[in-house]
Design a protein around this motif. Structure first.
Motif, short mmCIF file in Angstrom:
data_model
loop_
_atom_site.label_atom_id
_atom_site.label_comp_id
_atom_site.label_asym_id
_atom_site.label_seq_id
_atom_site.Cartn_x
_atom_site.Cartn_y
_atom_site.Cartn_z
N PRO A 51 0.82 -1.20 0.00
CA PRO A 51 0.00 0.00 0.00
C PRO A 51 0.86 1.26 0.00
O PRO A 51 2.08 1.20 0.20
N ASN A 52 0.22 2.39 -0.23
CA ASN A 52 0.90 3.67 -0.08
C ASN A 52 1.00 4.00 1.40
O ASN A 52 -0.02 4.02 2.11
N VAL A 53 2.19 4.26 1.90
CA VAL A 53 2.41 4.58 3.32
C VAL A 53 3.07 5.96 3.39
O VAL A 53 4.09 6.20 2.73
N GLU A 54 2.48 6.85 4.17
CA GLU A 54 2.98 8.22 4.27
C GLU A 54 3.04 8.66 5.72
O GLU A 54 2.25 8.20 6.56
N PHE A 55 3.95 9.57 6.01
CA PHE A 55 4.01 10.18 7.33
C PHE A 55 2.99 11.31 7.44
O PHE A 55 2.73 12.02 6.46
N GLU A 56 2.42 11.46 8.63
CA GLU A 56 1.52 12.57 8.92
C GLU A 56 1.86 13.11 10.30
O GLU A 56 2.38 12.39 11.16
N ARG A 57 1.61 14.38 10.53
CA ARG A 57 1.90 14.98 11.83
C ARG A 57 1.04 14.33 12.91
O ARG A 57 -0.16 14.06 12.71
N GLU A 58 1.65 14.13 14.07
CA GLU A 58 0.97 13.42 15.15
C GLU A 58 -0.33 14.10 15.56
O GLU A 58 -1.37 13.45 15.74
N GLU A 59 -0.31 15.42 15.69
CA GLU A 59 -1.51 16.13 16.16
C GLU A 59 -2.66 16.01 15.17
O GLU A 59 -3.84 15.95 15.57
N ILE A 60 -2.33 15.95 13.89
CA ILE A 60 -3.38 15.79 12.88
C ILE A 60 -3.99 14.39 12.96
O ILE A 60 -5.22 14.23 12.94
N LEU A 61 -3.14 13.38 13.08
CA LEU A 61 -3.65 12.02 13.17
C LEU A 61 -4.48 11.81 14.44
O LEU A 61 -5.54 11.18 14.40
N ILE A 62 -4.03 12.35 15.55
CA ILE A 62 -4.77 12.20 16.80
C ILE A 62 -6.16 12.80 16.67
O ILE A 62 -7.16 12.23 17.12
N SER A 63 -6.25 13.98 16.05
CA SER A 63 -7.55 14.63 15.90
C SER A 63 -8.48 13.83 14.99
O SER A 63 -9.70 13.85 15.16
N ARG A 64 -7.91 13.11 14.03
CA ARG A 64 -8.72 12.32 13.11
C ARG A 64 -9.14 10.99 13.74
O ARG A 64 -10.25 10.52 13.53
N ILE A 65 -8.23 10.40 14.50
CA ILE A 65 -8.53 9.09 15.10
C ILE A 65 -9.49 9.23 16.28
O ILE A 65 -10.45 8.46 16.41
N TYR A 66 -9.25 10.21 17.12
CA TYR A 66 -10.06 10.38 18.33
C TYR A 66 -11.04 11.53 18.15
O TYR A 66 -10.98 12.54 18.85
N ASN A 67 -11.91 11.36 17.20
CA ASN A 67 -12.95 12.36 16.93
C ASN A 67 -13.93 12.40 18.10
O ASN A 67 -14.47 11.36 18.50
N PRO A 68 -14.16 13.57 18.70
CA PRO A 68 -15.05 13.64 19.87
C PRO A 68 -16.49 13.22 19.56
O PRO A 68 -17.25 12.92 20.49
N LEU A 69 -16.86 13.18 18.29
CA LEU A 69 -18.21 12.77 17.92
C LEU A 69 -18.34 11.26 17.76
O LEU A 69 -19.43 10.74 17.56
#
Length: 429
Positions: free
Chosen positions: A399-417
């Motif tokens: 697969p395509n594997v890319e780095f992403e900033r930690e704060e962006i990933l955390i906000s996407r993974i742990y969506n408050p909704l």
């Protein structure tokens, strides 16, 4: 204590479920607007249904039908509903499930015998580290089941390692109810703050929401990473709002046991034919003992394997292996068919990966594409190559594997909704 029916012979279990099925069919035909209409439309003759072996004569129910005709499944007056629970909405619009007082008692019984299976008894302290609010049936079920046992309950809720450790150090629970990947965060926090977690009171974790075993019922990479650090027993439990029932491992760790008094299950192929024991198929359930919204031959979308034969724990009820994928999340990538949990297991083997999220999308020609975003302190091409090589070796895909900033990933993974961490985003139509 093992329920008597779980130690009965297979013939006795089948006879018991035959009687329960006949009752459910008459109940649905009398009280369910949806099923009464379905039976009439499909020309179902209930007199021909004598037991479980006749289930193939009955139509199945899908998630789409539940979403479209939600309240037509209700079998009691609305004023008898004492709790409203909803599904997570992972695969579309959340479905509302109303529960009567009797349904809550059944839910409590289900969790009581599930927790007793892992050794919880009166007076034990149990820390619940999962969502308890937002109409989440599981959190309510854990509380009711532990209360029925007489255990001491610590309702901490999800997240925040510091708060979890503060509670452990103050109240000294022996058991945790937890999403297993969060245990890695608990370990990391403990190591950063000089907490001797192997000398803590915690001895057992009842794990929800993520697999601990492979299809062969061996420890997967996530389980290995946890137990390499923390000497605790990890028990897997699998359930869903639609089932109001759980499949929980015993000390044999050979699949989650069925509760014959609460649920009838089938494992079917794409043509709705039963698959042999040990082969992958879709879990289809018929709920027993539910007043408000019982389901008949409901297709869960979960792909599992059934394991038959007596268990060393003394139960004769068969077991369900880990959910290897959801039917709607099946991916066809460059000639290979795979499910997200297999990719999760590859990523879980890398301690260098701190967070990850998988995106599935459609290409311009209609094929599936995979993009994996990771955060790591080791942002170098060597790590990306190693991960891709691991995917090729284990799953035969790159697969395509890319780095992403930690704060962006955390906000996407742990969506408050969302009630659950979001490790998969499916953008396909």
């Amino acid at each position: 204590m093992i329920p008597t029916i779980e130690q009965a012979s297979l013939e006795e279990i089948t006879h018991y479920q035959d009687e329960k099925l006949r009752y459910v069919l008459n109940y649905l035909n009398t009280h369910s607007t949806y099923y009464k209409r379905l039976f009439q439309r499909e020309g179902v003759d209930l007199q021909r249904i004598h037991g479980v072996q006749d289930l193939p004569l009955l139509p199945t129910t899908s998630k789409e039908q539940l979403q479209q005709f939600n309240w037509d499944f209700l079998c009691v007056p609305e004023e008898e509903i004492v709790d409203f629970s909803t599904t997570s909405g992972t695969l579309g619009t959340p479905v509302v499930f109303g529960l009567t007082d009797a349904d809550l008692e059944r839910l409590a019984y289900n969790e009581m015998i599930s927790f007793q299976r892992v050794g919880i008894k009166k007076g034990d302290r149990v820390q619940i580290m999962t969502t308890l609010d937002r109409r989440f049936m599981a959190g309510l079920a854990y509380f009711l089941g532990l209360r029925k046992i007489g255990a001491g309950i610590l309702r901490i809720g999800a997240g925040i390692p510091q708060m979890q450790w503060d509670s452990i150090q103050q109240f000294k629970p022996k058991f945790l109810v937890v999403v297993p990947s969060f245990l890695l965060k608990m370990i990391a926090y403990a190591e950063e703050h000089n907490i001797d977690y192997n000398s803590s009171s915690v001895k057992v974790a009842i794990c929800i929401g993520e697999n601990l075993r492979t299809a062969e019922l061996q420890d997967n990479q996530l389980a290995k990473r946890i137990q390499e650090k923390w000497n605790i027993a990890l028990y897997s439990t699998y359930a869903s709002t639609e089932m109001s029932s759980a499949f929980t491992e015993c000390e044999a760790f050979a699949g989650g046991h069925q509760h014959p008094a609460l649920i009838i299950t089938e494992i079917l192929d794409d043509n709705d034919h039963p698959v042999p024991d040990g082969q992958l198929g879709e879990l289809v359930v018929t709920t027993l003992g539910i007043e408000a919204m019982p389901l008949l031959r409901y297709k869960t979308g979960d792909m599992v394997r059934r394991h038959a034969g007596p268990c060393t724990c003394g139960r004769n009820s068969y077991r369900i292996g880990p959910v290897e994928g959801r039917k709607q999340q099946m991916i066809k990538y460059k000639g290979t068919t795979l499910f997200p949990p297999a990719m999760f297991d590859v990523l879980a083997s890398y301690t260098a990966i701190e967070h990850y999220q998988i995106e599935i999308s459609s290409t311009a020609v209609g094929t599936d594409d995979i993009r994996i975003l990771i955060s790591s302190k080791q942002q170098n091409s060597a790590l990306l190559k190693e991960i891709k090589d691991s995917f090729q070796a284990k799953l035969r895909v790159i697969p395509n594997v890319e780095f992403e900033r930690e704060e962006i990933l955390i906000s996407r993974i742990y969506n408050p909704l969302s009630r659950k961490p979001i490790y998969l985003v499916d953008k396909r139509e």
